[in-house]
Write a protein that holds these residues in place. Structure first.
Motif, PDB file in Angstrom:
ATOM      1  N   GLU A 213      -5.738  90.265  32.767  1.00 46.29           N
ATOM      2  CA  GLU A 213      -5.194  90.355  31.417  1.00 46.29           C
ATOM      3  C   GLU A 213      -3.681  90.259  31.523  1.00 46.29           C
ATOM      4  OE1 GLU A 213      -6.739  92.936  27.895  1.00 46.29           O
ATOM      5  OE2 GLU A 213      -5.129  94.097  28.835  1.00 46.29           O
ATOM      6  N   PHE A 214      -3.074  89.422  30.698  1.00 48.12           N
ATOM      7  CA  PHE A 214      -1.659  89.102  30.840  1.00 48.12           C
ATOM      8  C   PHE A 214      -0.874  89.430  29.578  1.00 48.12           C
ATOM      9  CE2 PHE A 214      -4.120  86.347  33.590  1.00 48.12           C
ATOM     10  CZ  PHE A 214      -3.487  86.532  34.813  1.00 48.12           C
ATOM     11  N   ASN A 215       0.393  89.797  29.779  1.00 44.98           N
ATOM     12  CA  ASN A 215       1.305  90.035  28.661  1.00 44.98           C
ATOM     13  C   ASN A 215       1.904  88.733  28.146  1.00 44.98           C
ATOM     14  OD1 ASN A 215       2.050  92.512  30.865  1.00 44.98           O
ATOM     15  ND2 ASN A 215       1.264  93.105  28.858  1.00 44.98           N
ATOM     16  N   VAL A 216       2.022  87.753  29.051  1.00 45.53           N
ATOM     17  CA  VAL A 216       2.541  86.427  28.691  1.00 45.53           C
ATOM     18  C   VAL A 216       1.722  85.370  29.418  1.00 45.53           C
ATOM     19  CG1 VAL A 216       4.514  84.844  28.746  1.00 45.53           C
ATOM     20  CG2 VAL A 216       4.909  87.292  28.389  1.00 45.53           C
ATOM     21  N   ILE A 217       1.340  84.322  28.695  1.00 44.48           N
ATOM     22  CA  ILE A 217       0.710  83.155  29.327  1.00 44.48           C
ATOM     23  C   ILE A 217       1.503  81.912  28.927  1.00 44.48           C
ATOM     24  CG2 ILE A 217      -1.335  81.705  29.514  1.00 44.48           C
ATOM     25  CD1 ILE A 217      -3.045  84.132  28.870  1.00 44.48           C
ATOM     26  N   LEU A 218       1.930  81.146  29.916  1.00 44.67           N
ATOM     27  CA  LEU A 218       2.556  79.851  29.669  1.00 44.67           C
ATOM     28  C   LEU A 218       1.590  78.767  30.116  1.00 44.67           C
ATOM     29  CD1 LEU A 218       5.001  81.893  30.998  1.00 44.67           C
ATOM     30  CD2 LEU A 218       6.342  80.069  29.953  1.00 44.67           C
ATOM     31  N   CYS A 219       1.170  77.944  29.157  1.00 45.14           N
ATOM     32  CA  CYS A 219       0.283  76.804  29.448  1.00 45.14           C
ATOM     33  C   CYS A 219       0.882  75.620  28.709  1.00 45.14           C
ATOM     34  CB  CYS A 219      -1.140  77.109  28.985  1.00 45.14           C
ATOM     35  SG  CYS A 219      -2.344  75.844  29.430  1.00 45.14           S
ATOM     36  N   LEU A 238      -7.574  81.243  27.274  1.00 48.70           N
ATOM     37  CA  LEU A 238      -6.238  81.834  27.139  1.00 48.70           C
ATOM     38  C   LEU A 238      -6.285  83.059  26.232  1.00 48.70           C
ATOM     39  CD1 LEU A 238      -4.053  78.593  26.765  1.00 48.70           C
ATOM     40  CD2 LEU A 238      -4.572  79.882  28.847  1.00 48.70           C
ATOM     41  N   TYR A 239      -7.040  82.952  25.144  1.00 44.47           N
ATOM     42  CA  TYR A 239      -7.160  84.084  24.214  1.00 44.47           C
ATOM     43  C   TYR A 239      -7.781  85.291  24.922  1.00 44.47           C
ATOM     44  CZ  TYR A 239      -8.695  86.931  20.270  1.00 44.47           C
ATOM     45  OH  TYR A 239      -8.906  87.980  19.411  1.00 44.47           O
ATOM     46  N   ASP A 240      -8.842  85.045  25.674  1.00 40.31           N
ATOM     47  CA  ASP A 240      -9.527  86.126  26.395  1.00 40.31           C
ATOM     48  C   ASP A 240      -8.647  86.737  27.484  1.00 40.31           C
ATOM     49  OD1 ASP A 240     -11.780  85.811  24.848  1.00 40.31           O
ATOM     50  OD2 ASP A 240     -12.851  84.575  26.323  1.00 40.31           O
ATOM     51  N   SER A 241      -7.694  85.974  27.985  1.00 43.49           N
ATOM     52  CA  SER A 241      -6.841  86.432  29.090  1.00 43.49           C
ATOM     53  C   SER A 241      -5.566  87.118  28.613  1.00 43.49           C
ATOM     54  CB  SER A 241      -6.458  85.241  29.977  1.00 43.49           C
ATOM     55  OG  SER A 241      -7.598  84.585  30.478  1.00 43.49           O
ATOM     56  N   LEU A 242      -5.305  87.057  27.314  1.00 40.09           N
ATOM     57  CA  LEU A 242      -4.058  87.597  26.768  1.00 40.09           C
ATOM     58  C   LEU A 242      -4.287  88.998  26.231  1.00 40.09           C
ATOM     59  CD1 LEU A 242      -1.191  86.398  26.471  1.00 40.09           C
ATOM     60  CD2 LEU A 242      -1.819  85.675  24.157  1.00 40.09           C
ATOM     61  N   PRO A 244      -3.589  92.440  23.950  1.00 38.52           N
ATOM     62  CA  PRO A 244      -3.186  92.610  22.552  1.00 38.52           C
ATOM     63  C   PRO A 244      -1.662  92.555  22.418  1.00 38.52           C
ATOM     64  CG  PRO A 244      -4.881  94.195  23.136  1.00 38.52           C
ATOM     65  CD  PRO A 244      -4.480  93.523  24.408  1.00 38.52           C
ATOM     66  N   PHE A 245      -1.184  91.779  21.474  1.00 32.44           N
ATOM     67  CA  PHE A 245       0.246  91.553  21.222  1.00 32.44           C
ATOM     68  C   PHE A 245       0.934  90.786  22.354  1.00 32.44           C
ATOM     69  CE2 PHE A 245      -0.998  95.475  18.999  1.00 32.44           C
ATOM     70  CZ  PHE A 245      -0.849  95.019  17.685  1.00 32.44           C
ATOM     71  N   GLY A 246       0.130  90.146  23.207  1.00 30.13           N
ATOM     72  CA  GLY A 246       0.693  89.293  24.253  1.00 30.13           C
ATOM     73  C   GLY A 246       1.226  87.996  23.664  1.00 30.13           C
ATOM     74  N   VAL A 247       2.024  87.288  24.462  1.00 30.86           N
ATOM     75  CA  VAL A 247       2.712  86.081  24.002  1.00 30.86           C
ATOM     76  C   VAL A 247       2.142  84.846  24.698  1.00 30.86           C
ATOM     77  CG1 VAL A 247       4.935  84.860  23.941  1.00 30.86           C
ATOM     78  CG2 VAL A 247       4.833  87.313  23.448  1.00 30.86           C
ATOM     79  N   LEU A 248       1.879  83.813  23.905  1.00 32.83           N
ATOM     80  CA  LEU A 248       1.390  82.539  24.409  1.00 32.83           C
ATOM     81  C   LEU A 248       2.470  81.480  24.194  1.00 32.83           C
ATOM     82  CD1 LEU A 248      -0.920  80.625  25.420  1.00 32.83           C
ATOM     83  CD2 LEU A 248      -1.603  80.403  23.015  1.00 32.83           C
ATOM     84  N   ALA A 249       2.805  80.740  25.264  1.00 30.72           N
ATOM     85  CA  ALA A 249       3.775  79.650  25.184  1.00 30.72           C
ATOM     86  C   ALA A 249       3.064  78.331  25.465  1.00 30.72           C
ATOM     87  CB  ALA A 249       4.915  79.857  26.175  1.00 30.72           C
ATOM     88  N   LEU A 250       3.133  77.405  24.505  1.00 31.88           N
ATOM     89  CA  LEU A 250       2.542  76.079  24.668  1.00 31.88           C
ATOM     90  C   LEU A 250       3.642  75.034  24.772  1.00 31.88           C
ATOM     91  CD1 LEU A 250      -0.307  76.290  21.984  1.00 31.88           C
ATOM     92  CD2 LEU A 250      -0.500  76.718  24.439  1.00 31.88           C
ATOM     93  N   GLY A 251       3.248  73.794  25.082  1.00 35.51           N
ATOM     94  CA  GLY A 251       4.215  72.697  25.160  1.00 35.51           C
ATOM     95  C   GLY A 251       4.621  72.222  23.778  1.00 35.51           C
ATOM     96  N   THR A 252       5.682  71.430  23.722  1.00 30.88           N
ATOM     97  CA  THR A 252       6.239  71.016  22.434  1.00 30.88           C
ATOM     98  C   THR A 252       5.292  70.114  21.636  1.00 30.88           C
ATOM     99  OG1 THR A 252       7.368  69.207  23.581  1.00 30.88           O
ATOM    100  CG2 THR A 252       8.638  71.205  23.180  1.00 30.88           C
ATOM    101  N   LYS A 253       4.347  69.457  22.315  1.00 30.61           N
ATOM    102  CA  LYS A 253       3.394  68.597  21.612  1.00 30.61           C
ATOM    103  C   LYS A 253       2.051  69.295  21.400  1.00 30.61           C
ATOM    104  CE  LYS A 253       5.454  64.330  23.378  1.00 30.61           C
ATOM    105  NZ  LYS A 253       5.267  63.129  24.234  1.00 30.61           N
ATOM    106  N   GLU A 254       2.012  70.595  21.669  1.00 30.42           N
ATOM    107  CA  GLU A 254       0.774  71.362  21.547  1.00 30.42           C
ATOM    108  C   GLU A 254       0.926  72.414  20.455  1.00 30.42           C
ATOM    109  OE1 GLU A 254      -0.363  71.016  26.301  1.00 30.42           O
ATOM    110  OE2 GLU A 254       1.022  72.561  25.595  1.00 30.42           O
ATOM    111  N   SER A 255      -0.199  72.929  19.985  1.00 29.04           N
ATOM    112  CA  SER A 255      -0.154  73.900  18.893  1.00 29.04           C
ATOM    113  C   SER A 255      -1.447  74.703  18.877  1.00 29.04           C
ATOM    114  CB  SER A 255       0.014  73.160  17.558  1.00 29.04           C
ATOM    115  OG  SER A 255      -0.145  74.042  16.473  1.00 29.04           O
TER     116      SER A 255
END
Length: 279
Positions: A213-219, A238-242, A244-255
């Protein structure tokens, strides 16, 4: 003529599907839900590089020659990265995510699809400057064992340092970037202190499950090569690995728009694709 073209196209699609199935069954690498046009281009590159007449001939060689499989794997997992890539994202991370991380007693960060490690060392430097690195464990994963071995060295081409220095400064860097590495001949090696809290490991987003379980995930800039079905699968992971209140960072062409978990996140910074899990 149209019928002949159609038959050629169908034959090519069947050959590609059979090759991808063989790659999965024999070696466990699953590219079956990658975007077809991207897969097709990379396979034909390997066909020509091996001086073979057809995709079927490549399949036969891949099944009987592991070194050929590894060359194809390198083509399929193209690694395009740089230190502090998209520096405005790292600046936004400093301004909007770091204050949240200060409230945690211990921080776990996952770089999913870390490639040759430039993004990972960038994050280590940023956390060091913000006084958070000593209470952080960074997990850096990729499908390729060869690329992970290269990432572990912390060695990068000297010729890239001018670009990386510019990125670093635009990302809010707080000192001379050259303080963090030693130059030798045509390469630089980053200070060993930045490897201390990094765990490099093989992990396949397509076939492997959540492992912590992670506080931040960058994918970042990984899912642009996947079709919608595979993107949804990875978003679940990614959702299952994050946390609560964790941060997800995606690429500029992702959403996260039009994904199964669109409503589960608040936007921390829409322009830089930073999201916070809220439910």
């Amino acid at each position: 003529m149209n019928k002949q073209k159609h038959e050629i196209g169908e034959r090519e699609r069947i050959e590609i599907e059979l090759l991808l199935e063989a790659l999965f069954l024999m070696y466990g690498y699953d590219f079956r839900n990658y975007a077809f046009s991207s897969v097709r281009r990379r396979i034909w590159h390997r066909v020509h590089a091996e001086k073979l007449p057809t995709i079927t001939a490549l399949q036969e060689r891949v099944l009987h020659d592991r070194s050929c499989m590894e060359r194809l794997l390198a083509d399929m997992t193209i690694h395009v990265t740089e230190m502090f890539r998209d520096p405005e994202m790292f600046l936004a991370f400093r301004q909007k995510v770091v204050p949240l991380l200060r409230t945690y007693p211990f921080i776990r960060i996952w770089h999913a699809g870390c490639s040759s490690g430039e993004e990972v060392y960038s994050m280590a430097i940023l956390l060091h400057e913000e006084g958070l690195y000593n209470k952080t464990r960074i997990y850096a994963t990729d499908t390729s064992s060869d690329i992970l071995e290269r990432a572990k060295t912390g060695v990068f081409p000297l010729e890239r340092m001018q670009l990386y220095t510019r990125n670093y400064m635009e990302a809010g860097g707080k000192t001379a970037f050259s303080e963090y590495y030693t130059a030798k001949y045509d390469s630089v090696i980053f200070n060993s202190e930045f490897k201390r809290n990094i765990v490099f490991a093989q992990h396949n987003l397509v076939t492997d499950s959540s492992f912590n379980e992670f506080n931040v995930i960058l994918c970042r800039n990984v899912m642009i090569y996947f079709n919608k079905q595979l993107q949804d699968h990875v978003h679940h992971l990614l959702y299952d690995s994050l946390s609560p209140f964790g941060v997800l960072a995606l690429g500029t062409k992702e959403s996260i728009n039009f994904t199964p978990h669109t409503d589960a996140y608040d936007e921390l910074d829409m322009q830089n694709r930073l999201y916070r899990k809220v439910r």
